[in-house]
Motif scaffolding. Structure first.
Motif, PDB file in Angstrom:
ATOM      1  N   ILE A 162      63.145 -14.691  -2.899  1.00 52.52           N
ATOM      2  CA  ILE A 162      62.331 -14.177  -1.788  1.00 52.52           C
ATOM      3  C   ILE A 162      61.104 -15.018  -1.419  1.00 52.52           C
ATOM      4  CG2 ILE A 162      60.954 -12.145  -1.048  1.00 52.52           C
ATOM      5  CD1 ILE A 162      64.139 -12.028  -0.765  1.00 52.52           C
ATOM      6  N   PRO A 163      60.330 -15.554  -2.398  1.00 52.65           N
ATOM      7  CA  PRO A 163      59.184 -16.374  -1.968  1.00 52.65           C
ATOM      8  C   PRO A 163      59.604 -17.547  -1.072  1.00 52.65           C
ATOM      9  CG  PRO A 163      58.977 -15.812  -4.275  1.00 52.65           C
ATOM     10  CD  PRO A 163      60.355 -15.357  -3.856  1.00 52.65           C
ATOM     11  N   TRP A 164      60.812 -18.066  -1.267  1.00 54.47           N
ATOM     12  CA  TRP A 164      61.297 -19.179  -0.442  1.00 54.47           C
ATOM     13  C   TRP A 164      61.685 -18.705   0.956  1.00 54.47           C
ATOM     14  CZ3 TRP A 164      59.841 -23.407  -2.589  1.00 54.47           C
ATOM     15  CH2 TRP A 164      59.729 -23.466  -3.975  1.00 54.47           C
ATOM     16  N   ALA A 165      61.968 -17.424   1.077  1.00 53.58           N
ATOM     17  CA  ALA A 165      62.355 -16.875   2.382  1.00 53.58           C
ATOM     18  C   ALA A 165      61.147 -16.320   3.131  1.00 53.58           C
ATOM     19  CB  ALA A 165      63.388 -15.768   2.203  1.00 53.58           C
ATOM     20  N   ARG A 166      60.140 -15.907   2.373  1.00 47.91           N
ATOM     21  CA  ARG A 166      59.005 -15.210   2.986  1.00 47.91           C
ATOM     22  C   ARG A 166      57.678 -15.950   2.865  1.00 47.91           C
ATOM     23  NH1 ARG A 166      59.761 -10.852   6.467  1.00 47.91           N
ATOM     24  NH2 ARG A 166      61.888 -10.212   6.168  1.00 47.91           N
ATOM     25  N   GLY A 167      57.655 -16.967   2.020  1.00 50.07           N
ATOM     26  CA  GLY A 167      56.417 -17.718   1.848  1.00 50.07           C
ATOM     27  C   GLY A 167      55.451 -17.029   0.899  1.00 50.07           C
ATOM     28  N   LEU A 168      54.219 -17.523   0.901  1.00 45.67           N
ATOM     29  CA  LEU A 168      53.221 -17.016  -0.041  1.00 45.67           C
ATOM     30  C   LEU A 168      52.535 -15.773   0.524  1.00 45.67           C
ATOM     31  CD1 LEU A 168      51.761 -20.474  -1.140  1.00 45.67           C
ATOM     32  CD2 LEU A 168      53.498 -19.088  -2.307  1.00 45.67           C
ATOM     33  N   MET A 169      51.852 -15.090  -0.378  1.00 40.68           N
ATOM     34  CA  MET A 169      51.186 -13.824  -0.089  1.00 40.68           C
ATOM     35  C   MET A 169      50.206 -13.918   1.108  1.00 40.68           C
ATOM     36  SD  MET A 169      50.486 -10.913  -1.576  1.00 40.68           S
ATOM     37  CE  MET A 169      49.268  -9.865  -0.903  1.00 40.68           C
ATOM     38  N   ARG A 170      50.418 -13.085   2.115  1.00 36.53           N
ATOM     39  CA  ARG A 170      49.468 -12.972   3.239  1.00 36.53           C
ATOM     40  C   ARG A 170      49.247 -11.498   3.525  1.00 36.53           C
ATOM     41  NH1 ARG A 170      54.125 -15.894   4.059  1.00 36.53           N
ATOM     42  NH2 ARG A 170      54.446 -15.589   6.285  1.00 36.53           N
ATOM     43  N   SER A 171      48.000 -11.061   3.466  1.00 37.92           N
ATOM     44  CA  SER A 171      47.701  -9.649   3.745  1.00 37.92           C
ATOM     45  C   SER A 171      47.397  -9.469   5.221  1.00 37.92           C
ATOM     46  CB  SER A 171      46.476  -9.192   2.948  1.00 37.92           C
ATOM     47  OG  SER A 171      46.750  -9.285   1.578  1.00 37.92           O
ATOM     48  N   ARG A 172      47.753  -8.323   5.715  1.00 38.58           N
ATOM     49  CA  ARG A 172      47.485  -8.017   7.120  1.00 38.58           C
ATOM     50  C   ARG A 172      46.032  -7.566   7.269  1.00 38.58           C
ATOM     51  NH1 ARG A 172      51.006  -3.568  10.527  1.00 38.58           N
ATOM     52  NH2 ARG A 172      50.278  -4.143  12.606  1.00 38.58           N
ATOM     53  N   ASP A 173      45.439  -7.900   8.382  1.00 38.43           N
ATOM     54  CA  ASP A 173      44.054  -7.507   8.638  1.00 38.43           C
ATOM     55  C   ASP A 173      43.938  -5.973   8.580  1.00 38.43           C
ATOM     56  OD1 ASP A 173      41.631  -6.795   9.894  1.00 38.43           O
ATOM     57  OD2 ASP A 173      41.624  -8.663  11.053  1.00 38.43           O
ATOM     58  N   PRO A 174      43.012  -5.452   7.748  1.00 34.99           N
ATOM     59  CA  PRO A 174      42.918  -3.988   7.614  1.00 34.99           C
ATOM     60  C   PRO A 174      42.728  -3.279   8.956  1.00 34.99           C
ATOM     61  CG  PRO A 174      41.172  -5.092   6.353  1.00 34.99           C
ATOM     62  CD  PRO A 174      42.079  -6.153   6.865  1.00 34.99           C
ATOM     63  N   LYS A 175      42.026  -3.934   9.882  1.00 35.16           N
ATOM     64  CA  LYS A 175      41.797  -3.299  11.202  1.00 35.16           C
ATOM     65  C   LYS A 175      43.133  -3.039  11.899  1.00 35.16           C
ATOM     66  CE  LYS A 175      38.286  -6.113  12.918  1.00 35.16           C
ATOM     67  NZ  LYS A 175      38.161  -6.963  11.777  1.00 35.16           N
TER      68      LYS A 175
END
Ligand code: SF4
Length: 447
Positions: A162-175
């Motif tokens: 999955i990391p190869w399909a989705r890339g590294l951790m990115r959080s969505r802006d809380p707003k």
């Protein structure tokens, strides 16, 4: 009016993203058609979590090409991201978009209609550092809404692609998360399931913000009744998270905490980031703070080199820690991962036998868990009719007991109180008590 048809393979995140892609088409005047009918554009949102995911994805792509050879065939999702060339080679495929730049799909379709030459729009996902905002204000046919809060994963477990399909951790802006929560409540949803690739990792890439803080903010969304976290790793269950769950009126009494194995040596080979001692300590702490909490989990059986003793450790751990339900998966080789190249692959017969043992254990534990609630009145959100028995509807309690009870169509999506008359697994039988006050006037469905 141009038409589009979708087919989604794989997990909740993919389903969520198909809804987001549909929004883009809808805003551009498309009508949606069933995948089995003739459409102008087919979008296939693929999965690559197992080798079977790839195979199924290819079958569906071919099916769309056969349906309408003149249609624009657009392939997206995880398999598209990891193997774009393989997909471009399938005759009839016109556009391949990976797990980013979905917002540009309509642009690519215009470009294709102009130039008639295939487009491979897959970029290097490992370079993506920002969460790609995709709006989903409402879902087609759902009473439980997913809300995606993060993308990617930094863990690189040895069995997982999955990391190869989705890339590294990115959080969505809380707003943006809060804004979407408001929209979903406005569209009538009572329950929101926080979803992602590594959901519990939310905030790990942010300064001064965390999953716990997001949960506190979501608590304030008026009209929202239930917040469910689709999955959280043991290491992400911090004391702060436990405190927030404890103080919340909305976060459900259910956590899904992937175990994968109950043996330290197997966990090490899987490159999981905890020991069983740590996992046990977190579970004890949780159960002490939140009595009655349902803990579900995923387990992989027959990981390369798994001995009888290591399997027994997993079995004993699960039995003594009383999970409320398990999802048991026999290990299956995922090409491109370190585990697929490991020696000592476990025999299929041995895997099957172990899978059966764990499924049996899971059923027993699930029954035990449900029986604690027999006679209690719990809150249920009915989702669907029961297809076995007329007049009955099926829904879930906050602690994820599946309940069927006599009701009517008006109750779907409402929060209602139901007495658990007969506990069981997979379904408990309930008796309707009443609709929650702020939902509507009491309705005596049994009269
Ligand atoms: S935590 Fe492991 S299993 Fe889960 S997505 Fe990340 S790499 Fe895959």
């Amino acid at each position: 009016m141009a038409s589009v048809a979708f087919h989604t393979l794989g997990c909740k995140v993919n389903h969520y993203e198909t809804e987001a892609i549909w929004q883009l088409f809808q805003q551009n005047g498309y009508e949606k058609k069933d995948f089995e009918s003739i459409a102008d554009v087919y979008v296939i949102n693929t999965c690559t979590v197992t080798n079977t995911g790839d195979k199924k994805s290819r079958q569906i792509i071919r099916r769309a090409v056969r349906k309408n050879p003149d249609a624009v065939i657009c392939v997206t999702g995880c398999y598209a991201q990891t193997s774009p060339a393989e997909i471009m080679d399938i005759p009839g495929v016109d556009i391949v978009v990976g797990t980013q730049d979905r917002t540009r799909m309509l642009e690519y379709i215009d470009q294709f209609n102009r130039d008639r030459s295939p487009i491979n729009a897959v970029g290097n996902i490992m370079k993506a550092r920002v969460y790609e905002e995709l709006d989903v204000p409402a879902f087609t046919d759902r009473t439980r809404a997913s809300l995606k809060i993060q993308e990617g994963c930094n863990n690189f477990c040895t069995f997982c692609i999955i990391p190869w399909a989705r890339g590294l951790m990115r959080s969505r802006d809380p707003k943006d998360v809060i804004k979407q929560a408001h929209q979903l409540v406005g569209a009538g949803y009572k329950e929101i399931v926080l979803t992602g690739i590594h959901t519990g990792g939310y905030g790990e890439d942010m300064k001064d913000y965390s999953l716990a803080k997001l949960l506190v903010e979501l608590e304030e969304v008026p009209g929202l009744k239930r917040i469910r976290i689709s999955s959280i790793e043991a290491s992400q269950i911090t004391d702060e998270v436990i405190e927030v769950v404890n103080n919340s009126n909305k976060i459900v009494r259910h956590l899904h905490i992937p175990l994968q194995s109950g043996s330290d040596t197997v966990l090490k080979r899987m490159r999981r980031k905890y020991t069983m001692e740590f996992f046990a300590e977190r579970l004890d702490r949780l159960k002490e703070a939140l009595p009655g909490l349902a803990v579900t989990s995923d387990v992989i059986v027959g990981f390369p080199g798994e001995t009888e003793e290591e399997f027994q450790e997993t079995f004993d751990f699960i039995a003594s820690h009383k999970f409320s339900e398990l999802h048991v998966f026999p290990y299956s080789k995922r090409t491109g991962t370190p585990a697929a190249r490991m020696e000592d692959q476990v025999d299929e017969d041995v895997k099957n036998e172990r899978v059966h043992k764990l499924i049996e254990l899971s059923t027993q534990l699930a029954k035990e868990y449900a029986s604690q609630f027999e006679g209690e009145v719990l809150e249920v959100i009915p989702e669907d009719r029961d297809d076995q028995e007329a007049g009955y509807y099926i829904g879930y309690t906050d602690n994820y007991l599946k309940v069927k009870f006599f009701s009517n169509e008006d109750m779907i999506g409402k929060l209602v109180r139901v007495k658990i008359a007969k506990a069981g697994y997979p379904v408990n039988v309930g008796e309707f008590v009443r609709v929650m006050e702020d939902e509507m006037h009491e309705i005596a469905v049994n009269s």
